[in-house]
Write an enzyme that holds these catalytic residues in place. Structure first.
Site, PDB file in Angstrom:
ATOM      1  N   CYS A  35    -140.066  30.450-119.330  1.00 35.17           N
ATOM      2  CA  CYS A  35    -138.725  31.011-119.123  1.00 35.17           C
ATOM      3  C   CYS A  35    -137.661  30.195-119.843  1.00 35.17           C
ATOM      4  CB  CYS A  35    -138.433  31.083-117.628  1.00 35.17           C
ATOM      5  SG  CYS A  35    -136.770  31.621-117.260  1.00 35.17           S
TER       6      CYS A  35
ATOM      7  N   CYS B 193    -137.045  33.884-121.035  1.00 35.34           N
ATOM      8  CA  CYS B 193    -135.764  34.428-120.561  1.00 35.34           C
ATOM      9  C   CYS B 193    -134.537  33.752-121.174  1.00 35.34           C
ATOM     10  CB  CYS B 193    -135.628  34.265-119.044  1.00 35.34           C
ATOM     11  SG  CYS B 193    -137.135  34.115-118.107  1.00 35.34           S
TER      12      CYS B 193
ATOM     13  N   LYS C 282    -134.141  33.913-125.049  1.00 39.27           N
ATOM     14  CA  LYS C 282    -134.033  35.360-125.315  1.00 39.27           C
ATOM     15  C   LYS C 282    -132.651  35.875-124.934  1.00 39.27           C
ATOM     16  CE  LYS C 282    -134.609  38.182-122.286  1.00 39.27           C
ATOM     17  NZ  LYS C 282    -135.742  38.830-121.648  1.00 39.27           N
TER      18      LYS C 282
ATOM     19  N   TYR D  57    -141.472  45.522-123.143  1.00 39.71           N
ATOM     20  CA  TYR D  57    -140.109  45.013-123.100  1.00 39.71           C
ATOM     21  C   TYR D  57    -139.856  43.888-124.095  1.00 39.71           C
ATOM     22  CZ  TYR D  57    -140.736  40.650-120.371  1.00 39.71           C
ATOM     23  OH  TYR D  57    -141.060  39.380-119.968  1.00 39.71           O
TER      24      TYR D  57
ATOM     25  N   GLU E 106    -136.913  44.078-126.762  1.00 41.51           N
ATOM     26  CA  GLU E 106    -135.837  43.079-126.727  1.00 41.51           C
ATOM     27  C   GLU E 106    -135.709  42.321-128.058  1.00 41.51           C
ATOM     28  OE1 GLU E 106    -135.653  41.998-121.987  1.00 41.51           O
ATOM     29  OE2 GLU E 106    -136.762  40.653-123.287  1.00 41.51           O
TER      30      GLU E 106
ATOM     31  N   HIS F 223    -112.780  51.991-109.675  1.00 38.61           N
ATOM     32  CA  HIS F 223    -112.427  52.788-110.836  1.00 38.61           C
ATOM     33  C   HIS F 223    -111.484  52.015-111.749  1.00 38.61           C
ATOM     34  CE1 HIS F 223    -111.672  56.468-113.048  1.00 38.61           C
ATOM     35  NE2 HIS F 223    -110.380  56.214-112.987  1.00 38.61           N
TER      36      HIS F 223
ATOM     37  N   GLU G 189    -119.229  52.769-110.871  1.00 38.59           N
ATOM     38  CA  GLU G 189    -118.811  53.805-109.924  1.00 38.59           C
ATOM     39  C   GLU G 189    -119.685  55.053-110.042  1.00 38.59           C
ATOM     40  OE1 GLU G 189    -114.920  55.653-110.544  1.00 38.59           O
ATOM     41  OE2 GLU G 189    -114.954  55.031-112.635  1.00 38.59           O
TER      42      GLU G 189
END
Ligand code: FAD
Length: 453
Positions: A44, A49, A52, A179, A183, A442, A447
């Site tokens: 990681c 992670c 990356k 993935y 990525e 908003h 939302e």
């Protein structure tokens, strides 16, 4: 008993799971040794992670600079200086290493910078040949990238090699549709490389919502990425000047690429660990077999993280390790990780996030009649202002009369940050009515989750 060599817990592997387990056990008062021959933090922190996400942030910034120019900012358009950016990335990672070292010292954990090898169920030999005795042993050796067994495979790199790049390659082939391929391909494309994906199957991101994956593909194509589906890679060949061509099973040759990267899965790191000496069983795919308590087939040996068959994610390795140590040393006999509804994000451009069941999984589990899908397809405000075609797609998967929310799938700007809070709500078993009753914030993308009709 020699306190230099006798421990309550020996942790093999100092990545996400091993460190989390060592820290938590020490916090409960256990005497812990940790063996890690490479940089602390494992995949990681060093080749996963963290670097990356750093590259993703650079790529995201590049895309925002392009949008800013469309909106009237006067900017000099210059590509990213990779070498300068890598200095920042390396400094950030060095900070994580330093903080781990400090915490290991403060926790009184004995850290040995060497490999561990099991001699029997209680004895670990370290790389210097010293034998350590542990009441318990935690296997947290993670995994490593898999290279497909095709001729010329050595001409391609793996994700670890991606993080060695100091300059952007101009033409890149990525083999795989999962993935990591998405990525790394997205980062390179956004930073100016010409990227082609070669995918064995018929779609990207198996396991993610099919509609979102198709929209992401469309968006990536608009940014110039090429994807080839149903591609059976047969061979890599040198093409002069350090370039490489791909041959498929029909003998078809690709154009030459400056770099080829495999993103064709990962295998658990169990070789030369001596698991057989202790009688630790592996499953059919070579992962250490564990039950829901992270116990292996040997009573005092446990395993967490990518070396087991659970979801290969850092927070999963950490959570499993902490709960295990709470059970073993913290007086919580029922503590274990609940693997349901674990949220996950693909750092594509834009990102995809998912928690819970996909539409396809819900239909297979509950039947078509019980499943109701809500969708929101919209253009995030920044993209609408800049007249960029990028769109977001949010999907809610509900089941039953009361419309219990069993899945949420987000493709779009901010999806990575929006999902976490909704993951909490979905774990708590909310219905669509709960979302409807929640007043929107908003104007935001988030939302749309509470406004879906
Ligand atoms: P690791 O972190 O791999 O640590 C295992 C450690 O054990 C290594 O340091 C290794 O040197 C050591 N070791 C191996 N053998 C021995 C031995 N015999 N003796 C002693 N030590 C040994 N996850 C996310 O959650 N989010 C992401 O965005 C994400 N992105 C990723 C991107 C990439 C490119 C990759 C490859 C992975 C990504 N992951 C991500 C997955 C994540 O990195 C892993 O799930 C996580 O690191 C697993 O932790 P671990 O402790 O099981 O193994």
């Amino acid at each position: 008993m020699n306190p230099q060599t006798h421990f309550d817990l020996i942790v093999i592997g100092g990545g996400s799971g091993g460190l989390a387990g060592a820290f938590r056990a020490a916090a409960h008062g256990a005497r812990v040794a940790l063996l890690e021959p490479a940089e602390l933090g494992g995949t990681c922190v060093n080749v996963g992670c963290v670097p990356k996400k750093a590259m993703w942030l650079a790529a995201d910034t590049a895309q925002r600079i392009a949008l800013a120019a469309q909106l009237g900012f006067e900017l000099e358009s210059r590509p990213l200086d990779w070498r300068e950016f890598i200095v920042h990335r390396t400094r950030y990672i060095a900070g994580i290493h330093a903080s781990y070292r400090k915490r290991l010292d403060e926790s009184g954990i004995v850290w040995m910078p060497c490999r561990g090898h099991l001699i029997d169920a209680h004895t670990v030999e370290n790389g210097d040949g010293a034998r350590l005795r542990g009441e318990r042993i935690l296997i947290a050796t993670g995994g490593r990238p898999r290279r497909p067994p095709v001729p010329g495979a050595e001409l391609g790199g793996v994700s670890d090699d991606f993080f060695q790049l100091c300059d952007p390659p101009s033409r890149v082939a990525l083999i795989g549709g999962g993935y990591i391929a998405v990525e790394l391909g997205g980062v390179l494309q956004a930073l100016g490389s010409q990227v082609e994906l070669f995918v064995r199957g018929q779609r990207l991101l198996e396991g993610f919502d099919h509609e979102l994956a198709a929209d992401l593909l469309e968006d990536s194509r608009q940014h110039g990425l090429h994807a080839h589906f149903g591609h059976a890679l047969a061979e890599l060949q040198p093409a002069g000047d350090g370039k490489v061509v791909l041959l498929d099973a029909h003998g078809e040759r690709s154009e030459p690429f400056d770099r080829v990267f495999f993103a064709t899965g990962r295998v658990p790191s169990t070789a030369s660990l001596g698991l057989e000496n202790a009688g630790v069983a592996l499953d059919a795919r070579g992962f250490v077999r564990v039950d829901e308590w992270q116990d292996t087939s040997v009573a005092n040996i446990h395993a967490v993280g990518d070396v087991t068959a659970g979801p290969a994610l850092t927070p999963v390795a950490i959570a499993a390790a902490r709960r295990l140590m709470d059970r073993l040393y913290g007086g919580k006999p029922e503590s274990r990780l609940d693997f349901r509804d674990i949220a996950t994000v693909v750092f594509s451009h834009p990102p995809i996030g998912k928690v819970g069941l996909t539409e396809q999984e819900a239909r297979a589990s509950f039947g078509d009649a019980a499943v109701r899908i809500y969708r929101a397809r919209f253009r995030p405000m920044l993209h609408a202002l800049a007249d960029s075609p990028q769109r977001s797609l949010f999907k809610l998967v509900c089941v039953g009369e009361e419309e219990k929310v069993v899945g949420l799938h987000l493709l779009g700007e901010g999806a990575d940050e929006i999902l976490q809070g909704f993951a909490v709500a979905i774990r708590r078993g909310i219905t669509r009515r709960d979302l409807e009753d929640t007043v929107a914030i908003h104007p935001t993308s988030a939302e749309e989750v509470v406004l879906m009709r």
